[in-house]
Design a protein around this motif. Sequence first.
Motif, short mmCIF file in Angstrom:
data_model
loop_
_atom_site.label_atom_id
_atom_site.label_comp_id
_atom_site.label_asym_id
_atom_site.label_seq_id
_atom_site.Cartn_x
_atom_site.Cartn_y
_atom_site.Cartn_z
N VAL A 174 0.83 -1.19 0.00
CA VAL A 174 0.00 0.00 0.00
C VAL A 174 0.87 1.25 0.00
N ASP A 175 0.49 2.23 -0.85
CA ASP A 175 1.16 3.52 -0.90
C ASP A 175 0.80 4.32 0.36
N LYS A 176 1.77 5.05 0.91
CA LYS A 176 1.55 5.78 2.16
C LYS A 176 0.46 6.85 2.02
N ARG A 177 0.42 7.54 0.89
CA ARG A 177 -0.61 8.58 0.70
C ARG A 177 -2.01 7.97 0.67
N VAL A 178 -2.16 6.85 0.00
CA VAL A 178 -3.46 6.18 -0.06
C VAL A 178 -3.86 5.69 1.32
N ARG A 179 -2.89 5.16 2.06
CA ARG A 179 -3.16 4.68 3.41
C ARG A 179 -3.61 5.82 4.32
N ASP A 180 -2.93 6.97 4.24
CA ASP A 180 -3.30 8.13 5.04
C ASP A 180 -4.70 8.64 4.69
N ARG A 181 -5.03 8.62 3.39
CA ARG A 181 -6.37 9.04 2.96
C ARG A 181 -7.43 8.11 3.52
N GLU A 182 -7.17 6.80 3.46
CA GLU A 182 -8.12 5.83 4.01
C GLU A 182 -8.26 6.00 5.53
N GLU A 183 -7.16 6.32 6.22
CA GLU A 183 -7.24 6.51 7.67
C GLU A 183 -8.06 7.75 8.02
N ARG A 184 -7.90 8.83 7.24
CA ARG A 184 -8.72 10.03 7.48
C ARG A 184 -10.19 9.73 7.27
N HIS A 185 -10.50 8.98 6.23
CA HIS A 185 -11.89 8.58 5.96
C HIS A 185 -12.42 7.71 7.10
N ALA A 186 -11.62 6.77 7.56
CA ALA A 186 -12.03 5.88 8.66
C ALA A 186 -12.22 6.68 9.96
N ALA A 187 -11.40 7.70 10.17
CA ALA A 187 -11.52 8.51 11.39
C ALA A 187 -12.83 9.28 11.40
N ARG A 188 -13.28 9.76 10.24
CA ARG A 188 -14.57 10.45 10.18
C ARG A 188 -15.72 9.50 10.51
N GLU A 189 -15.64 8.29 10.01
CA GLU A 189 -16.70 7.31 10.26
C GLU A 189 -16.65 6.75 11.68
N ALA A 190 -15.46 6.68 12.28
CA ALA A 190 -15.28 6.00 13.56
C ALA A 190 -16.01 6.67 14.71
N ARG A 191 -16.33 7.94 14.58
CA ARG A 191 -17.04 8.64 15.67
C ARG A 191 -18.41 8.02 15.93
N ASP A 192 -19.03 7.50 14.88
CA ASP A 192 -20.38 6.96 14.98
C ASP A 192 -20.43 5.44 15.02
N VAL A 193 -19.27 4.79 15.01
CA VAL A 193 -19.21 3.33 14.94
C VAL A 193 -18.99 2.76 16.34
N ALA A 194 -19.78 1.77 16.72
CA ALA A 194 -19.64 1.14 18.03
C ALA A 194 -18.55 0.08 18.03
N GLY A 195 -18.35 -0.58 16.91
CA GLY A 195 -17.33 -1.62 16.83
C GLY A 195 -17.04 -1.98 15.39
N ARG A 196 -15.94 -2.72 15.22
CA ARG A 196 -15.55 -3.12 13.87
C ARG A 196 -14.72 -4.39 13.95
N ALA A 197 -14.96 -5.30 13.03
CA ALA A 197 -14.19 -6.54 12.96
C ALA A 197 -13.37 -6.53 11.67
N VAL A 198 -12.09 -6.87 11.77
CA VAL A 198 -11.19 -6.86 10.62
C VAL A 198 -10.44 -8.20 10.60
N PRO A 199 -10.49 -8.92 9.47
CA PRO A 199 -9.70 -10.16 9.38
C PRO A 199 -8.21 -9.82 9.29
N LEU A 200 -7.38 -10.66 9.89
CA LEU A 200 -5.93 -10.46 9.84
C LEU A 200 -5.30 -11.50 8.93
N MET A 201 -4.07 -11.26 8.52
CA MET A 201 -3.38 -12.14 7.58
C MET A 201 -3.18 -13.55 8.15
N ASP A 202 -2.99 -13.68 9.44
CA ASP A 202 -2.72 -14.99 10.03
C ASP A 202 -3.97 -15.83 10.25
#
Length: 185
Positions: A67-95
């Motif tokens: 992942v490119d760092k700029r794209v990752r930072d953009r996705e994190e900013r987007h996730a931060a806006r949504e996270a205020r209203d989110v109670a929880g989140r599940a993310v699969p991991l590589m292992d």
Amino acid sequence: MKITVNTHKLFGHRATLRTAKQLAEPAARLVNRSVPGRMPDVQITLTNPRGLAELATTAEAELAGGVDKRVRDREERHAAREARDVAGRAVPLMDGSVLVLINVDQNASPGEFAITLVHELVHAMQFSRKGVRERIIRDRRDAFKVERQSRRHAREHERGLADEEREAYSREYLADQIVPGANAA
């Protein structure tokens, strides 16, 4: 099935952590019995909205790979806006395990926490089903601009997400068995 509970960038919430540790095992057992699939190892992390966005984006970037760092930072900013209203989140991991992130700001009572925990553990069970993890990886690779997915795959992912959310909401009644009266409010 191994369940671990910890905190991330969260200070002064010892009672919340204690409650989470008490509720995690019974919730996992209930979900494991009532939802088709296999419960993977689960790491439950209690955090604030900013930490939720940070950890989710980091885990998804690792899942997407390259992942490119700029794209990752953009996705994190987007996730931060949504996270205020989110109670929880599940993310699969590589292992093969699952990271369940709980926003403590949205879960004020043990009942609300139990509902969120059951909901996210249902998603953890869904990740073990055939084709679900691959579909999520394909979508994350597209979101992080690593590899485009076809429109057909994008529609398939959206339909799958809608079905999985419906199933997770339909199982929230199980929280009443952990914390009596959780769904009463």
